[in-house]
Structure formats: C-alpha cells, structure tokens
Enzyme design. Structure first.
Site, PDB file in Angstrom:
ATOM      1  N   TYR A   1       7.970   2.263  -7.472  1.00 18.22           N
ATOM      2  CA  TYR A   1       7.285   0.971  -7.641  1.00 18.22           C
ATOM      3  C   TYR A   1       6.840   0.769  -9.099  1.00 18.22           C
ATOM      4  CZ  TYR A   1       7.165   0.941  -2.540  1.00 18.22           C
ATOM      5  OH  TYR A   1       7.506   0.954  -1.223  1.00 18.22           O
TER       6      TYR A   1
ATOM      7  N   GLU B   1       0.847  -1.192   0.000  1.00 15.15           N
ATOM      8  CA  GLU B   1       0.000   0.000   0.000  1.00 15.15           C
ATOM      9  C   GLU B   1       0.874   1.229   0.000  1.00 15.15           C
ATOM     10  OE1 GLU B   1      -1.400  -1.664   3.281  1.00 15.15           O
ATOM     11  OE2 GLU B   1      -2.950  -2.789   2.213  1.00 15.15           O
TER      12      GLU B   1
HETATM   13  C1  LIG Z   1      10.450   6.420  -1.841  1.00 15.72           C
HETATM   14  C2  LIG Z   1      11.925   6.399  -1.416  1.00 15.72           C
HETATM   15  C3  LIG Z   1      12.201   5.086  -0.678  1.00 15.72           C
HETATM   16  C4  LIG Z   1      12.811   6.490  -2.663  1.00 15.72           C
HETATM   17  O1  LIG Z   1      14.152   6.339  -2.229  1.00 15.72           O
HETATM   18  P1  LIG Z   1      15.392   6.925  -3.093  1.00 15.72           P
HETATM   19  O2  LIG Z   1      16.630   6.313  -2.551  1.00 15.72           O
HETATM   20  O3  LIG Z   1      15.339   8.409  -3.151  1.00 15.72           O
HETATM   21  O4  LIG Z   1      15.043   6.344  -4.539  1.00 15.72           O
HETATM   22  P2  LIG Z   1      16.081   6.060  -5.729  1.00 15.72           P
HETATM   23  O5  LIG Z   1      17.138   7.108  -5.721  1.00 15.72           O
HETATM   24  O6  LIG Z   1      16.516   4.651  -5.654  1.00 15.72           O
HETATM   25  O7  LIG Z   1      15.144   6.289  -6.998  1.00 15.72           O
HETATM   26  C5  LIG Z   1      14.563   5.185  -7.675  1.00 15.72           C
HETATM   27  C6  LIG Z   1      13.384   5.651  -8.492  1.00 15.72           C
HETATM   28  O8  LIG Z   1      12.359   6.129  -7.620  1.00 15.72           O
HETATM   29  C7  LIG Z   1      11.682   7.226  -8.251  1.00 15.72           C
HETATM   30  N1  LIG Z   1      11.892   8.426  -7.444  1.00 15.72           N
HETATM   31  C8  LIG Z   1      12.698   8.560  -6.369  1.00 15.72           C
HETATM   32  N2  LIG Z   1      12.576   9.804  -5.850  1.00 15.72           N
HETATM   33  C9  LIG Z   1      11.669  10.461  -6.632  1.00 15.72           C
HETATM   34  C10 LIG Z   1      11.099  11.754  -6.585  1.00 15.72           C
HETATM   35  N3  LIG Z   1      11.450  12.647  -5.625  1.00 15.72           N
HETATM   36  N4  LIG Z   1      10.172  12.084  -7.518  1.00 15.72           N
HETATM   37  C11 LIG Z   1       9.800  11.213  -8.465  1.00 15.72           C
HETATM   38  N5  LIG Z   1      10.323   9.937  -8.566  1.00 15.72           N
HETATM   39  C12 LIG Z   1      11.236   9.579  -7.654  1.00 15.72           C
HETATM   40  C13 LIG Z   1      12.273   7.363  -9.633  1.00 15.72           C
HETATM   41  O9  LIG Z   1      11.519   6.500 -10.487  1.00 15.72           O
HETATM   42  C14 LIG Z   1      13.665   6.800  -9.420  1.00 15.72           C
HETATM   43  O10 LIG Z   1      14.247   6.334 -10.608  1.00 15.72           O
HETATM   44  P3  LIG Z   1      15.179   7.313 -11.493  1.00 15.72           P
HETATM   45  O11 LIG Z   1      16.280   7.750 -10.589  1.00 15.72           O
HETATM   46  O12 LIG Z   1      15.643   6.411 -12.603  1.00 15.72           O
HETATM   47  O13 LIG Z   1      14.296   8.432 -11.925  1.00 15.72           O
HETATM   48  C15 LIG Z   1      12.250   7.632  -0.515  1.00 15.72           C
HETATM   49  O14 LIG Z   1      11.819   8.803  -1.155  1.00 15.72           O
HETATM   50  C16 LIG Z   1      11.650   7.570   0.871  1.00 15.72           C
HETATM   51  O15 LIG Z   1      12.207   6.940   1.779  1.00 15.72           O
HETATM   52  N6  LIG Z   1      10.496   8.232   1.052  1.00 15.72           N
HETATM   53  C17 LIG Z   1       9.861   8.291   2.390  1.00 15.72           C
HETATM   54  C18 LIG Z   1       9.367   6.932   2.824  1.00 15.72           C
HETATM   55  C19 LIG Z   1       8.386   6.342   1.818  1.00 15.72           C
HETATM   56  O16 LIG Z   1       7.552   7.041   1.264  1.00 15.72           O
HETATM   57  N7  LIG Z   1       8.485   5.009   1.643  1.00 15.72           N
HETATM   58  C20 LIG Z   1       7.595   4.282   0.754  1.00 15.72           C
HETATM   59  C21 LIG Z   1       6.402   3.838   1.496  1.00 15.72           C
HETATM   60  S1  LIG Z   1       5.254   2.940   0.452  1.00 15.72           S
END
Ligand SMILES: CC(C)(COP(=O)(O)OP(=O)(O)OC[C@H]1O[C@@H](n2cnc3c(N)ncnc32)[C@H](O)[C@@H]1OP(=O)(O)O)[C@@H](O)C(=O)NCCC(=O)NCCS
Length: 151
Positions: free
Chosen positions: A119, A107
């Site tokens: 995702y 979710e």
């Molecule tokens: C969601 C989260 C885990 C992403 O972690 P991250 O280390 O920044 O992600 P990555 O650098 O590995 O990015 C992977 C992909 O995610 C997406 N993404 C990551 N940050 C993004 C942003 N700010 N806006 C849009 N897409 C994004 C992109 O598709 C990206 O691929 P790309 O680099 O080829 O464009 C992080 O933002 C987070 O911890 N958020 C708060 C907690 C959360 O929401 N967890 C998920 C609960 S369901």
C-alpha cells in the site's frame, strides 16, 4: 504488459472457494456468508484473479458517495511475490475510480509488513490507528488513505 492472470467478477458460486482461500491467507478469515453478503450488498466491487481455472487472488471494495474502501485483498501463498497483489490493487483502484471515488481508505494489521509495503508503494499514507481492532490475535489496525485523481 502481459500477465498470467485473468480478472472476472466474483459470483455467489465462488463464496465457498473464497472462504477456503481466506483460511489460508488470514488468521481471522471471513466466512463464506461474508462473501455472500458482500455479493448481495450495493456499491460493492468483488472480483477474482484466476490462473487457468483456479482462483489465486481476490479483491473486495466498496464505493459510496465518492468514498472508497478496500475491505479485502489477498493472494494465495504460492502465487505471492510475482506482482499479483499489485495488479489486484491497481485493478481495484481503477474500478473504484470509475465508480466515482476520490479517496480510498483501508485498515491493515500493524504487523502486516507485506501489505503495508504494497500500500505504501502505491501511495497510501497512514491517517489513523484503531486500537485492538483485530482478533486472533488481538492487534491494532492502521488506517490508510489514498487520494485518487478523477477518472
Ligand atoms: C499482501 C499481499 C496481497 C501481497 O501480494 P503479492 O502478490 O505477494 O504482492 P506483489 O508480488 O504484487 O508485491 C507488490 C509489493 O508489495 C510489497 N510486498 C509484497 N510482499 C512483501 C513481503 N513479503 N515483504 C515486504 N514487502 C512485500 C512490496 O512493496 C512489493 O513490491 P516489490 O516487488 O517492488 O518489492 C499478500 O502477501 C497476501 O495476500 N497476504 C495475506 C493477505 C493480506 O494480508 N492481505 C492484505 C490485507 S490489508
């Protein structure tokens, strides 16, 4: 590919640190005892990513009877945008697959654009919506699903 993070299983000693990171990552964070309960529960996969000795990300998943669920996944704000979220997700999916999982559900908040993009890029697709599922703030959850090929 070399990455600057190491994965290790989470332990009970990590629960307080993980709860602190939760408060930085979510508006409705898990308390420490949610991590402690998850660490005691059967069929759970909990691991952390460390940079040096610091926990910078974590994954919580569950595998039951061939079905997997991602319960929690986060990266600390200062480490975002460098691929760690993708690595955590991939490592988590690998572990769920090794535990016999053929499909994974999760979710996500409808407004969580970063997580939804992460995702979606990995192949998850929306299969449902739970109205007003979250608190702080109240918001719908989207239910996402990914089919996994056998290990
Ligand atoms: C969601 C989260 C885990 C992403 O972690 P991250 O280390 O920044 O992600 P990555 O650098 O590995 O990015 C992977 C992909 O995610 C997406 N993404 C990551 N940050 C993004 C942003 N700010 N806006 C849009 N897409 C994004 C992109 O598709 C990206 O691929 P790309 O680099 O080829 O464009 C992080 O933002 C987070 O911890 N958020 C708060 C907690 C959360 O929401 N967890 C998920 C609960 S369901």
């Amino acid at each position: 590919m070399d990455v600057p993070w190491q994965f290790r299983p989470a332990t009970r000693a990590d629960a307080a640190v993980l709860a602190g990171l939760e408060r930085r990552c979510f508006s409705d964070p898990w308390p420490a005892n949610a991590f402690t309960s998850a660490l005691h529960a059967p069929h759970m996969q909990l691991f952390v990513a460390e940079a040096g000795l610091e926990i910078v990300g974590y994954f919580v998943g569950r595998a039951v009877a061939g079905e997997g669920e991602i319960l929690n996944l986060a990266v600390v704000p200062e480490q975002r945008g460098q691929g760690l979220g993708r690595w955590l997700l991939e490592e988590g999916l690998t572990r769920l697959r090794q535990a016999g999982v053929g499909e994974v559900f999760l979710e996500v908040r409808a407004s969580n654009a970063a997580a939804r993009a992460l995702y979606r890029a990995r192949g998850f697709r929306e299969v449902g919506r739970r109205r007003e599922y979250y608190r702080h703030p109240v918001e719908d959850a989207l239910v996402l699903r990914l089919g996994l090929a056998p290990a």
